[in-house]
Design a protein around this motif. Structure first.
Motif, PDB file in Angstrom:
ATOM      1  N   PHE A   4     -21.670  26.689 -18.314  1.00 45.65           N
ATOM      2  CA  PHE A   4     -20.504  26.601 -19.189  1.00 45.65           C
ATOM      3  C   PHE A   4     -19.738  27.912 -19.231  1.00 45.65           C
ATOM      4  CE2 PHE A   4     -22.461  22.715 -20.512  1.00 45.65           C
ATOM      5  CZ  PHE A   4     -21.391  21.913 -20.885  1.00 45.65           C
ATOM      6  N   ALA A   5     -20.445  29.043 -19.143  1.00 44.67           N
ATOM      7  CA  ALA A   5     -19.752  30.331 -19.128  1.00 44.67           C
ATOM      8  C   ALA A   5     -18.878  30.459 -17.890  1.00 44.67           C
ATOM      9  CB  ALA A   5     -20.778  31.468 -19.169  1.00 44.67           C
ATOM     10  N   LEU A   6     -19.398  30.065 -16.723  1.00 45.46           N
ATOM     11  CA  LEU A   6     -18.618  30.148 -15.492  1.00 45.46           C
ATOM     12  C   LEU A   6     -17.455  29.151 -15.495  1.00 45.46           C
ATOM     13  CD1 LEU A   6     -21.398  30.538 -12.748  1.00 45.46           C
ATOM     14  CD2 LEU A   6     -19.904  32.302 -13.701  1.00 45.46           C
ATOM     15  N   ALA A   7     -17.715  27.938 -15.999  1.00 40.86           N
ATOM     16  CA  ALA A   7     -16.656  26.934 -16.041  1.00 40.86           C
ATOM     17  C   ALA A   7     -15.521  27.392 -16.953  1.00 40.86           C
ATOM     18  CB  ALA A   7     -17.229  25.608 -16.523  1.00 40.86           C
ATOM     19  N   MET A   8     -15.889  27.895 -18.130  1.00 41.34           N
ATOM     20  CA  MET A   8     -14.862  28.362 -19.065  1.00 41.34           C
ATOM     21  C   MET A   8     -14.167  29.605 -18.533  1.00 41.34           C
ATOM     22  SD  MET A   8     -17.085  27.776 -22.552  1.00 41.34           S
ATOM     23  CE  MET A   8     -15.894  28.578 -23.642  1.00 41.34           C
ATOM     24  N   GLY A   9     -14.951  30.524 -17.960  1.00 41.47           N
ATOM     25  CA  GLY A   9     -14.360  31.743 -17.396  1.00 41.47           C
ATOM     26  C   GLY A   9     -13.414  31.424 -16.249  1.00 41.47           C
ATOM     27  N   GLY A  10     -13.811  30.470 -15.398  1.00 45.27           N
ATOM     28  CA  GLY A  10     -12.940  30.085 -14.292  1.00 45.27           C
ATOM     29  C   GLY A  10     -11.644  29.467 -14.775  1.00 45.27           C
ATOM     30  N   CYS A  11     -11.726  28.703 -15.845  1.00 46.16           N
ATOM     31  CA  CYS A  11     -10.521  28.073 -16.401  1.00 46.16           C
ATOM     32  C   CYS A  11      -9.587  29.131 -17.004  1.00 46.16           C
ATOM     33  CB  CYS A  11     -10.932  27.051 -17.453  1.00 46.16           C
ATOM     34  SG  CYS A  11      -9.659  25.830 -17.809  1.00 46.16           S
TER      35      CYS A  11
ATOM     36  N   GLY B  31       0.492  23.862 -15.582  1.00 45.59           N
ATOM     37  CA  GLY B  31      -0.167  22.782 -14.850  1.00 45.59           C
ATOM     38  C   GLY B  31      -1.175  22.007 -15.677  1.00 45.59           C
ATOM     39  N   MET B  32      -1.242  22.318 -16.968  1.00 47.38           N
ATOM     40  CA  MET B  32      -2.187  21.648 -17.876  1.00 47.38           C
ATOM     41  C   MET B  32      -3.650  21.931 -17.515  1.00 47.38           C
ATOM     42  SD  MET B  32      -0.574  20.091 -20.297  1.00 47.38           S
ATOM     43  CE  MET B  32      -1.790  18.968 -20.959  1.00 47.38           C
ATOM     44  N   ALA B  33      -3.908  23.106 -16.907  1.00 47.07           N
ATOM     45  CA  ALA B  33      -5.287  23.467 -16.563  1.00 47.07           C
ATOM     46  C   ALA B  33      -6.146  23.605 -17.815  1.00 47.07           C
ATOM     47  CB  ALA B  33      -5.312  24.760 -15.765  1.00 47.07           C
ATOM     48  N   HIS B  34      -5.511  23.907 -18.948  1.00 46.52           N
ATOM     49  CA  HIS B  34      -6.279  24.088 -20.180  1.00 46.52           C
ATOM     50  C   HIS B  34      -6.902  22.784 -20.678  1.00 46.52           C
ATOM     51  CE1 HIS B  34      -2.251  22.912 -21.385  1.00 46.52           C
ATOM     52  NE2 HIS B  34      -2.701  22.597 -22.594  1.00 46.52           N
ATOM     53  N   SER B  35      -6.497  21.633 -20.078  1.00 47.31           N
ATOM     54  CA  SER B  35      -7.117  20.366 -20.475  1.00 47.31           C
ATOM     55  C   SER B  35      -8.599  20.327 -20.092  1.00 47.31           C
ATOM     56  CB  SER B  35      -6.378  19.193 -19.832  1.00 47.31           C
ATOM     57  OG  SER B  35      -6.404  19.286 -18.420  1.00 47.31           O
ATOM     58  N   TYR B  36      -9.015  21.191 -19.156  1.00 46.74           N
ATOM     59  CA  TYR B  36     -10.431  21.254 -18.792  1.00 46.74           C
ATOM     60  C   TYR B  36     -11.301  21.682 -19.970  1.00 46.74           C
ATOM     61  CZ  TYR B  36     -10.067  20.269 -13.821  1.00 46.74           C
ATOM     62  OH  TYR B  36      -9.885  19.629 -12.620  1.00 46.74           O
ATOM     63  N   PHE B  37     -10.712  22.419 -20.913  1.00 50.58           N
ATOM     64  CA  PHE B  37     -11.498  22.820 -22.082  1.00 50.58           C
ATOM     65  C   PHE B  37     -11.884  21.601 -22.924  1.00 50.58           C
ATOM     66  CE2 PHE B  37      -9.365  26.912 -21.180  1.00 50.58           C
ATOM     67  CZ  PHE B  37     -10.493  27.702 -21.067  1.00 50.58           C
ATOM     68  N   LEU B  38     -11.042  20.574 -22.914  1.00 45.32           N
ATOM     69  CA  LEU B  38     -11.405  19.320 -23.583  1.00 45.32           C
ATOM     70  C   LEU B  38     -12.608  18.680 -22.886  1.00 45.32           C
ATOM     71  CD1 LEU B  38      -8.158  17.340 -24.514  1.00 45.32           C
ATOM     72  CD2 LEU B  38      -9.923  18.217 -26.051  1.00 45.32           C
ATOM     73  N   LEU B  39     -12.574  18.714 -21.548  1.00 44.16           N
ATOM     74  CA  LEU B  39     -13.692  18.169 -20.772  1.00 44.16           C
ATOM     75  C   LEU B  39     -14.985  18.900 -21.121  1.00 44.16           C
ATOM     76  CD1 LEU B  39     -14.910  16.503 -18.386  1.00 44.16           C
ATOM     77  CD2 LEU B  39     -14.184  18.379 -16.906  1.00 44.16           C
ATOM     78  N   TYR B  40     -14.928  20.221 -21.171  1.00 44.67           N
ATOM     79  CA  TYR B  40     -16.135  21.003 -21.464  1.00 44.67           C
ATOM     80  C   TYR B  40     -16.647  20.717 -22.872  1.00 44.67           C
ATOM     81  CZ  TYR B  40     -14.306  23.643 -17.467  1.00 44.67           C
ATOM     82  OH  TYR B  40     -13.806  24.003 -16.243  1.00 44.67           O
ATOM     83  N   ALA B  41     -15.732  20.499 -23.800  1.00 45.04           N
ATOM     84  CA  ALA B  41     -16.136  20.203 -25.181  1.00 45.04           C
ATOM     85  C   ALA B  41     -16.930  18.910 -25.251  1.00 45.04           C
ATOM     86  CB  ALA B  41     -14.911  20.124 -26.085  1.00 45.04           C
ATOM     87  N   VAL B  42     -16.495  17.910 -24.490  1.00 45.71           N
ATOM     88  CA  VAL B  42     -17.184  16.626 -24.488  1.00 45.71           C
ATOM     89  C   VAL B  42     -18.500  16.709 -23.719  1.00 45.71           C
ATOM     90  CG1 VAL B  42     -17.033  14.226 -23.710  1.00 45.71           C
ATOM     91  CG2 VAL B  42     -15.040  15.329 -24.742  1.00 45.71           C
ATOM     92  N   MET B  43     -18.464  17.359 -22.548  1.00 46.36           N
ATOM     93  CA  MET B  43     -19.636  17.392 -21.686  1.00 46.36           C
ATOM     94  C   MET B  43     -20.772  18.236 -22.257  1.00 46.36           C
ATOM     95  SD  MET B  43     -18.797  15.339 -19.354  1.00 46.36           S
ATOM     96  CE  MET B  43     -20.002  15.518 -18.056  1.00 46.36           C
ATOM     97  N   ALA B  44     -20.464  19.166 -23.165  1.00 43.86           N
ATOM     98  CA  ALA B  44     -21.522  19.990 -23.750  1.00 43.86           C
ATOM     99  C   ALA B  44     -22.572  19.130 -24.439  1.00 43.86           C
ATOM    100  CB  ALA B  44     -20.925  20.993 -24.740  1.00 43.86           C
ATOM    101  N   ALA B  45     -22.114  18.076 -25.098  1.00 46.38           N
ATOM    102  CA  ALA B  45     -23.058  17.186 -25.785  1.00 46.38           C
ATOM    103  C   ALA B  45     -23.955  16.437 -24.812  1.00 46.38           C
ATOM    104  CB  ALA B  45     -22.281  16.199 -26.648  1.00 46.38           C
TER     105      ALA B  45
ATOM    106  N   ALA C 289     -25.009  23.081 -27.935  1.00 45.32           N
ATOM    107  CA  ALA C 289     -23.982  22.078 -27.649  1.00 45.32           C
ATOM    108  C   ALA C 289     -22.841  22.172 -28.657  1.00 45.32           C
ATOM    109  CB  ALA C 289     -24.606  20.685 -27.670  1.00 45.32           C
ATOM    110  N   LEU C 290     -23.197  22.360 -29.920  1.00 43.33           N
ATOM    111  CA  LEU C 290     -22.179  22.451 -30.970  1.00 43.33           C
ATOM    112  C   LEU C 290     -21.300  23.685 -30.785  1.00 43.33           C
ATOM    113  CD1 LEU C 290     -21.142  21.108 -33.554  1.00 43.33           C
ATOM    114  CD2 LEU C 290     -22.753  22.524 -34.853  1.00 43.33           C
ATOM    115  N   VAL C 291     -21.924  24.807 -30.438  1.00 46.29           N
ATOM    116  CA  VAL C 291     -21.176  26.051 -30.227  1.00 46.29           C
ATOM    117  C   VAL C 291     -20.170  25.878 -29.097  1.00 46.29           C
ATOM    118  CG1 VAL C 291     -21.372  28.419 -29.361  1.00 46.29           C
ATOM    119  CG2 VAL C 291     -22.895  27.631 -31.177  1.00 46.29           C
ATOM    120  N   PHE C 292     -20.616  25.345 -27.959  1.00 47.88           N
ATOM    121  CA  PHE C 292     -19.727  25.190 -26.812  1.00 47.88           C
ATOM    122  C   PHE C 292     -18.640  24.154 -27.088  1.00 47.88           C
ATOM    123  CE2 PHE C 292     -23.072  27.239 -24.161  1.00 47.88           C
ATOM    124  CZ  PHE C 292     -22.259  28.189 -23.561  1.00 47.88           C
TER     125      PHE C 292
END
Length: 369
Positions: free
Chosen positions: A93-100, A112-126, A137-140
């Motif tokens: 998650f650190a690399l995914a968020m850092g890459g975004c 380009g709406m690249a920030h929408s990936y943060f929504l993906l990470y929020a859901v996938m953390a669970a 999971a809650l923190v991420f």
């Protein structure tokens, strides 16, 4: 394939760090982390190719900013291989968020709406963190939601060349980025469901298998007997079964130890399996007792099959460490008449088995008609 053993070499990375004692959930979480790391690398490289093809300096600059995160992704597999699974998930998650963040601040901004990936990470953390790590999971999830909200409301300026992009190209870029989100979700879900289905099948198999002999167990035999009884009644075909017991099994355990008893059971199981016809089913139904289900087999033929098996077992003695003596069996055979249920059929074979023991053991006896 519970732990990845036997998987094609090209897919071994999917199971990096898997252990044979893992639960089904642990294997699934491990696979999700490993696959997500691979997908992250692939997506970063794919978009670098797209940015290069477009030839826009701002986009290429944002792609280059992501490359270090892709290069660090193999560390996730290394941590999993070392048993540091919590580190692997945090690093993912650190690399995914850092890459975004890198692609946004490196030149693409929020155009380009690249920030929408943060929504993906929020859901996938669970999905990626096990229940006992719900705080992680809650923190991420909370952090990614906050980042997405801030970027969506306030935005981030892009490199000046990005604003000069053809509107159709920019729309295509947004679609590609959103498609990347969908691809990650679909890929992880499909793989997770595949692994879950495989695990469920293997657990069912384990529940139906005797661990010592690898033969079907009593539950599997009872289920097969019910099915064959129904088929026999429906088509009017004969059905027979045999119950066999190792003679003087307690003596083997007492004189040579329980390991010798285990060897005797495995030895007998191997012989019975090799002697069984393709349509027969051999099972260990308890202790030193085995059972043989013989579809399409009338009484006389069933006796011949049981006698052949008894002789085969007796002809091959145990190893020297298990006493080196031949194993003998007492066998009761029953042919199932129409209307008899499974329990009654087993009881009839058991009565014949007791009669075989009464006659001095090491013989085959047919149940009374």
């Amino acid at each position: 394939m519970l732990s990845g053993v036997g998987a094609p070499r090209a897919l071994q990375w999917v199971w990096a760090g898997a252990r044979t004692d893992d639960t089904a959930t642990q294997r699934r979480k491990l696979m999700q982390t490993n696959v997500a790391a691979g997908m992250m690398m692939a997506i970063i490289l794919a978009f670098n190719g797209i940015y290069t093809a477009i030839g826009n300096p701002g986009l290429m600059q944002s792609g280059w900013a992501q490359l270090p995160f892709a290069m660090l992704s193999p560390l996730i597999w290394r941590f999993n291989a070392q048993g540091r699974r919590d580190w692997a998930r945090w690093l993912l998650f650190a690399l995914a968020m850092g890459g975004c963040v890198a692609v946004i601040t490196g030149g693409q901004g929020t155009e380009g709406m690249a920030h929408s990936y943060f929504l993906l990470y929020a859901v996938m953390a669970a999905c990626f963190f096990p229940m006992q790590e719900w705080r992680s999971a809650l923190v991420f999830s909370a952090l990614n939601l906050q980042i997405f909200a801030a970027l969506h409301v306030y935005g981030w300026p892009a490199h000046h060349t990005v604003y000069a992009l053809d509107p159709h190209v920019l729309t295509g870029l947004k679609v590609a980025l959103q498609g990347g989100c969908v691809l990650v979700v679909v890929g992880v879900v499909l793989l997770s469901e595949t692994v879950a289905e495989r695990n469920e099948h293997q657990l069912r198999q384990l529940a139906m298998t005797d661990l010592l002999t690898a033969l079907p167990n009593r539950r599997a035999f009872s289920q097969a007997l019910v099915n064959e009884l129904a088929r026999s009644l429906r088509h009017g075909h004969p059905l027979s079964l045999a119950v066999m017991d190792l003679d003087h099994f307690k003596r083997i355990n007492d004189n040579h130890g329980h390991s010798a008893g285990d060897e005797a059971l495995q030895h007998t199981a191997k012989i019975l399996r090799s002697q069984a016809r393709c349509e027969d089913m051999v099972a260990r139904i308890g202790g030193e007792e085995f059972a043989l289900l013989m579809p399409e087999t009338a009484a006389e033929q069933a006796l011949e099959v049981a006698e052949r098996m008894r002789k085969a077992v007796m002809a091959q003695p145990l190893s020297a460490r298990a006493g080196g003596e031949p194993v003998t069996t007492s066998v009761g055979v029953a042919t199932v008449p129409p209307g008899m249920d499974g329990e009654q059929a087993l009881h009839a074979a058991d009565r014949a088995l007791y009669e075989a023991k009464r006659r001095g053991r090491n013989c085959v006896v047919a149940a009374a008609a």
